[in-house]
Motif scaffolding. Structure first.
Motif, PDB file in Angstrom:
ATOM      1  N   THR A  25       0.843  -1.206   0.000  1.00  0.00           N
ATOM      2  CA  THR A  25       0.000   0.000   0.000  1.00  0.00           C
ATOM      3  C   THR A  25       0.875   1.253   0.000  1.00  0.00           C
ATOM      4  O   THR A  25       0.615   2.206  -0.751  1.00  0.00           O
ATOM      5  CB  THR A  25      -0.931  -0.008   1.230  1.00  0.00           C
ATOM      6  OG1 THR A  25      -1.612  -1.251   1.260  1.00  0.00           O
ATOM      7  CG2 THR A  25      -1.929   1.118   1.175  1.00  0.00           C
ATOM      8  N   VAL A  26       1.911   1.250   0.859  1.00  0.00           N
ATOM      9  CA  VAL A  26       2.805   2.422   0.922  1.00  0.00           C
ATOM     10  C   VAL A  26       3.457   2.659  -0.443  1.00  0.00           C
ATOM     11  O   VAL A  26       3.485   3.783  -0.948  1.00  0.00           O
ATOM     12  CB  VAL A  26       3.885   2.208   2.024  1.00  0.00           C
ATOM     13  CG1 VAL A  26       4.980   3.265   1.907  1.00  0.00           C
ATOM     14  CG2 VAL A  26       3.251   2.269   3.394  1.00  0.00           C
ATOM     15  N   TYR A  63       2.435   1.751  -3.382  1.00  0.00           N
ATOM     16  CA  TYR A  63       1.469   2.179  -4.400  1.00  0.00           C
ATOM     17  C   TYR A  63       0.923   3.566  -4.120  1.00  0.00           C
ATOM     18  O   TYR A  63       0.668   4.346  -5.035  1.00  0.00           O
ATOM     19  CB  TYR A  63       0.324   1.157  -4.512  1.00  0.00           C
ATOM     20  CG  TYR A  63       0.689  -0.024  -5.377  1.00  0.00           C
ATOM     21  CD1 TYR A  63       0.381  -0.042  -6.733  1.00  0.00           C
ATOM     22  CD2 TYR A  63       1.362  -1.112  -4.844  1.00  0.00           C
ATOM     23  CE1 TYR A  63       0.743  -1.111  -7.536  1.00  0.00           C
ATOM     24  CE2 TYR A  63       1.725  -2.184  -5.616  1.00  0.00           C
ATOM     25  CZ  TYR A  63       1.412  -2.196  -6.971  1.00  0.00           C
ATOM     26  OH  TYR A  63       1.762  -3.238  -7.760  1.00  0.00           O
ATOM     27  N   VAL A  64       0.734   3.920  -2.813  1.00  0.00           N
ATOM     28  CA  VAL A  64       0.194   5.245  -2.475  1.00  0.00           C
ATOM     29  C   VAL A  64       1.171   6.331  -2.921  1.00  0.00           C
ATOM     30  O   VAL A  64       0.770   7.352  -3.480  1.00  0.00           O
ATOM     31  CB  VAL A  64      -0.091   5.329  -0.948  1.00  0.00           C
ATOM     32  CG1 VAL A  64      -0.204   6.783  -0.497  1.00  0.00           C
ATOM     33  CG2 VAL A  64      -1.386   4.603  -0.606  1.00  0.00           C
ATOM     34  N   PHE A  65       2.467   6.108  -2.684  1.00  0.00           N
ATOM     35  CA  PHE A  65       3.460   7.116  -3.064  1.00  0.00           C
ATOM     36  C   PHE A  65       3.923   6.953  -4.515  1.00  0.00           C
ATOM     37  O   PHE A  65       4.827   7.653  -4.962  1.00  0.00           O
ATOM     38  CB  PHE A  65       4.650   7.077  -2.096  1.00  0.00           C
ATOM     39  CG  PHE A  65       4.281   7.556  -0.720  1.00  0.00           C
ATOM     40  CD1 PHE A  65       4.089   8.920  -0.473  1.00  0.00           C
ATOM     41  CD2 PHE A  65       4.073   6.660   0.320  1.00  0.00           C
ATOM     42  CE1 PHE A  65       3.729   9.356   0.791  1.00  0.00           C
ATOM     43  CE2 PHE A  65       3.719   7.102   1.577  1.00  0.00           C
ATOM     44  CZ  PHE A  65       3.542   8.456   1.827  1.00  0.00           C
ATOM     45  N   GLU A  66       3.300   6.001  -5.191  1.00  0.00           N
ATOM     46  CA  GLU A  66       3.569   5.761  -6.619  1.00  0.00           C
ATOM     47  C   GLU A  66       5.069   5.671  -6.874  1.00  0.00           C
ATOM     48  O   GLU A  66       5.635   6.387  -7.697  1.00  0.00           O
ATOM     49  CB  GLU A  66       2.899   6.836  -7.459  1.00  0.00           C
ATOM     50  CG  GLU A  66       1.392   6.802  -7.240  1.00  0.00           C
ATOM     51  CD  GLU A  66       0.625   7.691  -8.182  1.00  0.00           C
ATOM     52  OE1 GLU A  66       1.234   8.559  -8.833  1.00  0.00           O
ATOM     53  OE2 GLU A  66      -0.601   7.509  -8.267  1.00  0.00           O
ATOM     54  N   TYR A  85       4.743   1.801 -10.058  1.00  0.00           N
ATOM     55  CA  TYR A  85       3.530   1.338  -9.356  1.00  0.00           C
ATOM     56  C   TYR A  85       2.494   2.458  -9.243  1.00  0.00           C
ATOM     57  O   TYR A  85       2.797   3.558  -8.779  1.00  0.00           O
ATOM     58  CB  TYR A  85       3.899   0.817  -7.968  1.00  0.00           C
ATOM     59  CG  TYR A  85       4.929  -0.284  -8.021  1.00  0.00           C
ATOM     60  CD1 TYR A  85       4.608  -1.547  -8.504  1.00  0.00           C
ATOM     61  CD2 TYR A  85       6.236  -0.046  -7.609  1.00  0.00           C
ATOM     62  CE1 TYR A  85       5.568  -2.551  -8.582  1.00  0.00           C
ATOM     63  CE2 TYR A  85       7.203  -1.042  -7.684  1.00  0.00           C
ATOM     64  CZ  TYR A  85       6.861  -2.290  -8.161  1.00  0.00           C
ATOM     65  OH  TYR A  85       7.811  -3.277  -8.246  1.00  0.00           O
ATOM     66  N   GLN A  86       1.280   2.172  -9.634  1.00  0.00           N
ATOM     67  CA  GLN A  86       0.175   3.135  -9.563  1.00  0.00           C
ATOM     68  C   GLN A  86      -0.889   2.568  -8.620  1.00  0.00           C
ATOM     69  O   GLN A  86      -1.139   1.353  -8.614  1.00  0.00           O
ATOM     70  CB  GLN A  86      -0.464   3.317 -10.943  1.00  0.00           C
ATOM     71  CG  GLN A  86       0.482   3.805 -12.030  1.00  0.00           C
ATOM     72  CD  GLN A  86       0.898   5.252 -11.835  1.00  0.00           C
ATOM     73  OE1 GLN A  86       0.048   6.106 -11.520  1.00  0.00           O
ATOM     74  NE2 GLN A  86       2.174   5.541 -11.988  1.00  0.00           N
ATOM     75  N   LEU A  87      -1.520   3.494  -7.838  1.00  0.00           N
ATOM     76  CA  LEU A  87      -2.509   3.046  -6.850  1.00  0.00           C
ATOM     77  C   LEU A  87      -3.671   2.307  -7.511  1.00  0.00           C
ATOM     78  O   LEU A  87      -4.207   1.338  -6.966  1.00  0.00           O
ATOM     79  CB  LEU A  87      -3.028   4.258  -6.056  1.00  0.00           C
ATOM     80  CG  LEU A  87      -3.919   3.948  -4.857  1.00  0.00           C
ATOM     81  CD1 LEU A  87      -3.197   3.054  -3.867  1.00  0.00           C
ATOM     82  CD2 LEU A  87      -4.381   5.224  -4.171  1.00  0.00           C
ATOM     83  N   SER A  88      -4.028   2.774  -8.729  1.00  0.00           N
ATOM     84  CA  SER A  88      -5.162   2.135  -9.413  1.00  0.00           C
ATOM     85  C   SER A  88      -4.865   0.678  -9.803  1.00  0.00           C
ATOM     86  O   SER A  88      -5.776  -0.108 -10.034  1.00  0.00           O
ATOM     87  CB  SER A  88      -5.532   2.946 -10.661  1.00  0.00           C
ATOM     88  OG  SER A  88      -4.363   3.106 -11.448  1.00  0.00           O
ATOM     89  N   ASP A  89      -3.558   0.335  -9.851  1.00  0.00           N
ATOM     90  CA  ASP A  89      -3.182  -1.041 -10.233  1.00  0.00           C
ATOM     91  C   ASP A  89      -3.145  -1.995  -9.041  1.00  0.00           C
ATOM     92  O   ASP A  89      -2.921  -3.191  -9.212  1.00  0.00           O
ATOM     93  CB  ASP A  89      -1.783  -1.055 -10.891  1.00  0.00           C
ATOM     94  CG  ASP A  89      -1.751  -0.237 -12.160  1.00  0.00           C
ATOM     95  OD1 ASP A  89      -2.830  -0.093 -12.767  1.00  0.00           O
ATOM     96  OD2 ASP A  89      -0.659   0.250 -12.505  1.00  0.00           O
ATOM     97  N   LEU A  90      -3.298  -1.432  -7.820  1.00  0.00           N
ATOM     98  CA  LEU A  90      -3.085  -2.249  -6.609  1.00  0.00           C
ATOM     99  C   LEU A  90      -3.982  -3.495  -6.543  1.00  0.00           C
ATOM    100  O   LEU A  90      -3.472  -4.598  -6.298  1.00  0.00           O
ATOM    101  CB  LEU A  90      -3.262  -1.388  -5.346  1.00  0.00           C
ATOM    102  CG  LEU A  90      -2.964  -2.074  -4.019  1.00  0.00           C
ATOM    103  CD1 LEU A  90      -1.522  -2.577  -3.982  1.00  0.00           C
ATOM    104  CD2 LEU A  90      -3.200  -1.141  -2.850  1.00  0.00           C
TER     105      LEU A  90
END
Lengths: 100, 192
Positions: B23-24, B26-29, B33-38
């Motif tokens: 999560t960390v 993805y949140v900070f991209e 890594y993108q949050l929408s891909d999590l």
């Protein structure tokens, strides 16, 4: 806390002065002791409702182990301030006869 | 059951740590890594879809044999775990009387020398279990040379142990003696 230590000391003395008790046990996986500031009494665990005494029995025995444990329990109960008293025989120590 | 509980909690916490780190990141991209891909990265989308279709098929009554087997297995597993959880733990110490106990190690230390006093016994293994009722459960396994009369050794060891424990006053609720033939080269004592 101080009361617990005093109680532990009294119970320890009562157990050690019982004939047939070689020493107090130390516990196996966790130390059997009552802790206070700068001091601990090993062999006696004082809980809120219960006092547990760990003993090492002198061998050869002068009486059966349950009878000795019961005698220690009765003596320790007098010093336990009304809390339930439990005796755990932790080990037997073979002591040579000094007269031999 | 305690070990099972610990394993479950360890796996759960390891999963949470992994989830937290992911999560960390993805949140900070961080990096690509993108949050929408999590959800896709964690494999949740497939899980959601699979679970959704499974529950839908159960609700509509379209149960195959495999589904019934899985559901029954889950129910049985839950029942078994519930029984294990409700079962009171086995005590660690052997109860003698009300308020007096003896450790299993102390009982073992009294039984082992008695078993090995028997001339035919080359090696012994003593296991003591505490029970909720007073008295210990003692399992003795003794090794003898091949050709020895195992039955008479067994009865002799049983009598010796019973007699000795009665003398010292340790209550025994169940005493089991097993005698097995062993190669003396692999036992603690070769000759007596």
């Amino acid at each position: 806390m101080d009361n617990d230590l005093q109680l532990a000391r009294a119970v320890s003395e009562a157990a050690l002065t019982t004939e047939g008790v070689y020493s107090l046990g130390t516990g196996r996986y966790a130390e059997a002791a009552t802790y206070g500031p700068g001091e601990k009494v090993i062999g006696v665990v004082v809980g809120p409702d219960e006092v547990r005494v760990h003993i090492v029995v002198r061998y050869p025995l002068s009486e059966s182990i349950p009878a000795l444990a019961e005698r220690v329990r009765e003596r320790a109960a007098l010093s336990a301030g009304g809390r339930a008293t439990m005796v755990v025989v932790e080990d037997l120590e073979v002591v040579r006869d000094e007269n031999l | 059951m305690r070990i099972f509980n610990r394993i479950v909690v360890i796996l759960l916490l390891a999963g949470l740590v992994y989830l937290g780190i992911a999560t960390v990141v993805y949140v900070f991209e961080l990096g690509p890594y993108q949050l929408s891909d999590l959800p896709n990265a964690l494999g949740f989308s497939g899980l959601y879809e699979g679970l959704n279709s499974y529950v839908t098929s159960i609700e509509s009554g379209n149960l195959g044999v495999e589904d019934v087997v899985i559901l029954v297995a889950i129910a049985l597993l839950g029942l078994v775990l519930l029984i294990f959880e409700l079962k009171p733990p086995t005590p660690r110490r052997v109860r003698m009387q009300q308020g007096t106990y003896i450790t299993r190690r102390a009982v073992e230390s009294k039984v082992s020398p008695v078993v090995e006093q028997e001339p035919e016994v080359l090696q012994s293994n003593v296991k003591v279990k505490a029970q909720r009722k007073p008295g210990a459960r003692v399992d003795v396994s003794a090794s003898v040379r091949s050709g020895e009369d195992a039955r008479s050794v067994q009865s002799e060891v049983q009598n010796r142990v019973q007699q000795h424990l009665a003398e010292v006053g340790i209550p025994v609720s169940n005493l089991k003696v097993q005698v097995a033939e062993s190669d003396p080269r692999h036992t603690k004592t070769r000759v007596k």
